[in-house]
Design a protein around this motif. Sequence first.
Motif, mmCIF file in Angstrom:
data_model
loop_
_atom_site.group_PDB
_atom_site.id
_atom_site.type_symbol
_atom_site.label_atom_id
_atom_site.label_comp_id
_atom_site.label_asym_id
_atom_site.label_seq_id
_atom_site.Cartn_x
_atom_site.Cartn_y
_atom_site.Cartn_z
ATOM 1 N N GLU A 171 53.961 46.672 47.485
ATOM 2 C CA GLU A 171 54.149 45.742 46.400
ATOM 3 C C GLU A 171 53.692 44.246 46.370
ATOM 4 O O GLU A 171 53.282 43.908 45.407
ATOM 5 N N ALA A 172 53.231 43.859 47.574
ATOM 6 C CA ALA A 172 52.646 42.450 47.845
ATOM 7 C C ALA A 172 51.173 42.748 47.338
ATOM 8 O O ALA A 172 50.618 41.701 46.568
ATOM 9 N N LEU A 173 50.483 43.916 47.477
ATOM 10 C CA LEU A 173 48.981 44.259 47.141
ATOM 11 C C LEU A 173 49.264 44.118 45.527
ATOM 12 O O LEU A 173 48.262 43.708 44.795
ATOM 13 N N ALA A 174 50.229 44.775 44.903
ATOM 14 C CA ALA A 174 50.324 44.855 43.373
ATOM 15 C C ALA A 174 50.646 43.503 42.991
ATOM 16 O O ALA A 174 49.928 43.216 41.790
ATOM 17 N N ASP A 175 51.258 42.657 43.415
ATOM 18 C CA ASP A 175 51.587 41.211 43.129
ATOM 19 C C ASP A 175 50.378 40.580 43.137
ATOM 20 O O ASP A 175 49.820 39.734 42.245
ATOM 21 N N ALA A 176 49.647 40.827 44.321
ATOM 22 C CA ALA A 176 48.319 40.134 44.542
ATOM 23 C C ALA A 176 47.318 40.448 43.384
ATOM 24 O O ALA A 176 46.671 39.540 42.475
ATOM 25 N N LYS A 177 47.272 41.699 43.108
ATOM 26 C CA LYS A 177 46.253 42.109 41.913
ATOM 27 C C LYS A 177 46.635 41.623 40.564
ATOM 28 O O LYS A 177 45.720 41.262 39.775
ATOM 29 N N ALA A 178 48.090 41.590 40.211
ATOM 30 C CA ALA A 178 48.549 40.989 39.154
ATOM 31 C C ALA A 178 48.150 39.476 38.954
ATOM 32 O O ALA A 178 47.974 39.166 37.735
ATOM 33 N N ALA A 179 48.424 38.739 40.027
ATOM 34 C CA ALA A 179 47.884 37.455 40.179
ATOM 35 C C ALA A 179 46.510 37.322 39.922
ATOM 36 O O ALA A 179 46.254 36.288 39.197
ATOM 37 N N VAL A 180 45.775 38.051 40.550
ATOM 38 C CA VAL A 180 44.186 37.506 40.346
ATOM 39 C C VAL A 180 43.755 38.269 38.962
ATOM 40 O O VAL A 180 43.259 37.283 38.307
ATOM 41 N N GLN A 181 44.264 38.989 38.274
ATOM 42 C CA GLN A 181 44.024 39.415 36.928
ATOM 43 C C GLN A 181 44.485 38.326 36.050
ATOM 44 O O GLN A 181 44.035 37.844 34.840
ATOM 45 N N LYS A 182 45.598 37.823 36.294
ATOM 46 C CA LYS A 182 46.370 36.770 35.222
ATOM 47 C C LYS A 182 45.620 35.445 35.525
ATOM 48 O O LYS A 182 45.187 34.881 34.593
ATOM 49 N N ALA A 183 44.815 35.149 36.838
ATOM 50 C CA ALA A 183 44.306 34.198 37.080
ATOM 51 C C ALA A 183 42.856 34.083 36.425
ATOM 52 O O ALA A 183 42.363 33.253 35.742
ATOM 53 N N ILE A 184 42.287 35.440 36.154
ATOM 54 C CA ILE A 184 40.924 35.385 35.377
ATOM 55 C C ILE A 184 41.437 35.171 34.064
ATOM 56 O O ILE A 184 40.337 34.440 33.419
ATOM 57 N N GLU A 185 42.570 35.656 33.346
ATOM 58 C CA GLU A 185 42.648 35.361 32.063
ATOM 59 C C GLU A 185 42.909 33.758 31.921
ATOM 60 O O GLU A 185 42.301 33.312 30.906
ATOM 61 N N ASN A 186 43.441 33.129 32.795
ATOM 62 C CA ASN A 186 43.945 31.693 32.949
ATOM 63 C C ASN A 186 42.395 31.114 32.590
ATOM 64 O O ASN A 186 42.143 30.157 32.131
ATOM 65 N N TYR A 187 41.313 31.595 33.500
ATOM 66 C CA TYR A 187 40.244 30.940 33.844
ATOM 67 C C TYR A 187 39.538 30.975 32.336
ATOM 68 O O TYR A 187 38.780 29.965 31.802
ATOM 69 N N ARG A 188 39.578 32.138 31.764
ATOM 70 C CA ARG A 188 38.935 32.352 30.552
ATOM 71 C C ARG A 188 39.540 31.532 29.422
ATOM 72 O O ARG A 188 38.699 30.954 28.438
#
Length: 122
Positions: free
Chosen positions: A92-109
């Motif tokens: 669950e922690a890894l899934a949250d981390a992956k979702a966070a990184v993917q959302k952070a990429i969107e935020n950067y864009r």
Amino acid sequence: MSAMTASMQGLKQAAESGSFAISQAGAEAYIKAIDDAEFELNAMSRQLNTVSQETKLGTSPDAQAMSRYNMESATGGGGTTGIVPAIKQLREALADAKAAVQKAIENYRQVDDAASSGLKRY
């Protein structure tokens, strides 16, 4: 394990709120590490069924006590989280981390697009 889970949930919330952003290039190492960890957990999960089964050590009181101890170590109880629930929390922690990184990429864009649209082109 619960501290790590809470940290990843916090990271995910930060990304969802827009306060965490990372470029695609910067995120690639994080995503690869998460993917590698998930791969290893999947390989390990085949063995969790074996670990979760009662050990057949005999019928003596000591054997029965040891068998209970082994089960509690695997599935939780007696003051221990247990390896099986801990691995579930890690997933669950890894899934949250992956979702966070993917959302952070969107935020950067979004930030990058907003900044580039503000530039004058000649």
